[in-house]
Design a protein around this motif. Structure first.
Motif: not given
Length: 603
Positions: A137-149
């Motif tokens: 779960l921690q590895e999936f959570s570290s994927v940055s997918m914000s709009r700006n990103t």
């Protein structure tokens, strides 16, 4: 006094000795001696330096001897390697998370999704990970997918694709461009410029060169300046441009002020030669408009509008078709700007003619034409003829089609028209199956009265086809020389090519290869030194765009991305998305990551 040479440690070939581990608590890591006790490194891999470091800083470890000393060395070495591996794994996990965000951003661009969908995708990923693999779960959570990103990822991907295209463009021997202009949801004129280039190995590259937004007027000069700037920015040479294909609009094809004419003039000034091409699909569509059976088409459109324009009528008609298990569930609207619209509407109307007649009678709005054999014959003739025209249109569509393939399809249809004319004179409906069906259904109807009308339609269509496609007719000899070099009379080609063409025609091995291989593969095997001019001619022909189909297809993507709900999308981001959506290249993610100082920058 003789000058003394400066000593170079690299020349002494010093190597780490395994005994130094037990004697001085040192191991070798990436070519350096690292102390297991304090993790410091020595500048030079020399036993004196290791012994001095050990005796001056870690003399207390002299109490370890024998097997106990060996065990302590192994224990400390394992601990050091574990620490290093921990940081390596953390960095690798971060790199994988960044790569994943690039891959998702690419999918978002390819499928025309809003940039803000990245957050939604991340929520889905973490939800699934929490259920199926909680330890990840921690590895999936570290994927940055914000709009700006997502925006930054798409910009990086587009920049890398443009860089790759620029590198490929340097190797082009010849290239052509296809241009088309349309307006987006904010009424901004968007000019699409596609590039097709051929290198010395006959590899074809077909990519989006640029998307230019025209904020003011859209004259031929405005379009030319945009095209010229795009060509110069990518580093292409003007003397290698050999063709400009447009949709035939006056601003594009004007003899003096049209964009294509200005481009050809600039190519000529640079020492090259370019031809102007009018999209063969647009020309075919213009020819199709000459098929005038207005009374039939007007009645069909009017009837469709009666049924579909009223919500209650439309719902009742759909329910009626469902109740009787009709072949189709609804009628189609006619849209004049769509290439295949008229044929599709006519075919659907004809297939549901009985159901339409029954439905309208129930509504006390009978359509008397549906009981008239002569009107039905006109409808059937129009259905068959538009079906033939639509089949031609479909065969002309598609990416990567070479000019000879398109020209062959068009010439074949002209021959078919002559066959239709001859058969209709004899009242033979072999290639008009729908008309034959009406003839069989109404044997007493005197359909011979319609023969002259149908012949006039075919004749006018033949005349229109013969008058158009002049740009293809002007280069017909060059097309034949490229596609069928073994059937061309050597006297009819340029004098510079005549002798080598004869040599090629007398080579049985090349003749056999031409029959077995595709044109690019065939010319790829033609010897460079023996047939340089033939290869050069083939590259020119292969680089030509026969149609602007790729532009039309991309305008559909443009409409999907910059819709009424996404009018705030900038022109640069729209270009980035279209480049990613249409490319055949693969983004070089390792190169993109290597160019980044850090994987995640601040928002």
């Amino acid at each position: 006094m003789a000058s003394m040479k400066k000593r170079k440690v690299a020349r002494e070939c010093r190597r780490f000795q395994t005994r130094w581990a037990n004697e001085y608590f040192f191991i070798e890591v990436k070519g350096k001696c690292v102390c297991l006790i304090c993790t410091e490194t020595v500048a030079v891999m020399k036993e004196y330096n290791l012994r001095r470091h050990y005796e001056t800083k870690h003399q207390t470890y002299a109490s370890y001897t024998g097997a106990e000393r060996e065990h302590k060395v192994k224990q400390m070495a394992a601990s050091l390697l574990a620490q290093q591996q921990y940081f390596f794994r953390a960095n690798k996990a971060q790199e994988n998370a960044t790569v994943a965000s690039y891959e998702i951003a690419q999918l978002i661009a390819q499928h025309g999704k809003p940039f803000s969908d990245g957050d939604f995708i991340k929520q889905c990923l973490t939800k699934v990970a929490g259920i199926m693999c909680p330890e990840k779960l921690q590895e999936f959570s570290s994927v940055s997918m914000s709009r700006n990103t997502v925006v930054r990822r798409i910009e990086d991907l587009s920049a890398d694709l443009k860089h790759q295209m620029s590198d490929k463009a340097c190797a082009f021997d010849f290239y052509s461009i296809a241009c088309d202009e349309s307006t987006d949801a904010t009424d901004t004129a968007q000019l699409l410029i596609f590039l097709r280039g051929v290198d010395d190995n006959f590899c074809i590259t077909e990519e989006l060169l640029d998307l230019r937004s025209l904020k003011g007027t859209t004259t031929g000069k405005d379009i030319f300046e945009a095209v010229s700037d795009a060509v110069d920015n990518i580093g292409l040479k003007w003397d290698k441009l050999c063709g400009v294909t447009t949709d035939g609009a006056p601003a594009m094809t004007g003899e003096r002020k049209g964009m294509a004419s200005m481009v050809c003039a600039k190519v000529k000034e640079s020492g090259g030669e370019a031809v102007k091409m009018h999209c063969i699909i647009h020309q075919e569509a213009l020819c199709s408009k000459t098929v005038q059976l207005g009374d039939v088409m007007n009645t069909v459109v009017k009837t469709v509008n009666i049924i579909r324009a009223r919500g209650l009528y439309h719902r009742e008609f759909q329910a009626f078709l469902s109740d009787i298990d009709a072949e189709y569930g609804d009628l189609l609207y006619h849209c004049d700007v769509r290439w295949l619209s008229r044929g599709s509407v006519l075919q659907r109307f004809y297939a549901l003619r009985s159901e339409i007649d029954q439905f309208l009678k129930e509504k006390d709005r009978p359509l008397h034409e549906l009981s008239d054999p002569l009107w039905l014959a006109d409808l059937a003739f129009l259905v068959d003829l538009t079906d033939h025209l639509n089949s031609l249109n479909k065969s002309l569509q598609g990416k990567d089609q070479l000019v000879p393939q398109l020209y062959t399809q068009m010439k074949a249809f002209c021959v078919k028209l002559r066959l239709f004319e001859a058969q209709l004179r004899n009242f033979n409906f072999a290639h008009f199956p729908t008309l034959s069906e009406i003839k069989s259904a109404f044997p007493k109807a005197n359909l011979s009265l319609k023969k002259g009308k149908y012949l006039s339609v075919i004749t006018s269509l033949m005349t229109e086809f013969s008058q158009r496609f002049q740009d293809f007719s002007n280069i017909e000899k060059q097309i034949k020389l490229f596609s069928t070099p073994f059937l061309v009379d050597a006297e009819g080609v340029e004098e510079s090519l005549q002798l080598k063409l004869i040599d090629m025609q007398c080579d049985d091995s090349l003749r056999n290869q031409h029959q077995l291989l595709s044109l690019p593969d065939f010319y790829r095997r033609v010897e460079k030194d023996k047939f340089p001019l033939m290869r050069r001619h083939a590259k020119r022909m292969m680089s030509l765009f026969g149609s602007t189909y790729i532009c039309e297809q991309t305008f559909s993507l443009l409409t999907l991305n910059k819709s009424r709900l996404r009018t705030k999308m900038t022109d640069s981001h729209l270009c980035d998305v279209l480049r990613i959506s249409t490319t055949k290249l693969t983004p070089d993610l390792p190169a993109i990551l290597q160019a980044k100082a850090q994987h995640h920058c601040s928002h």
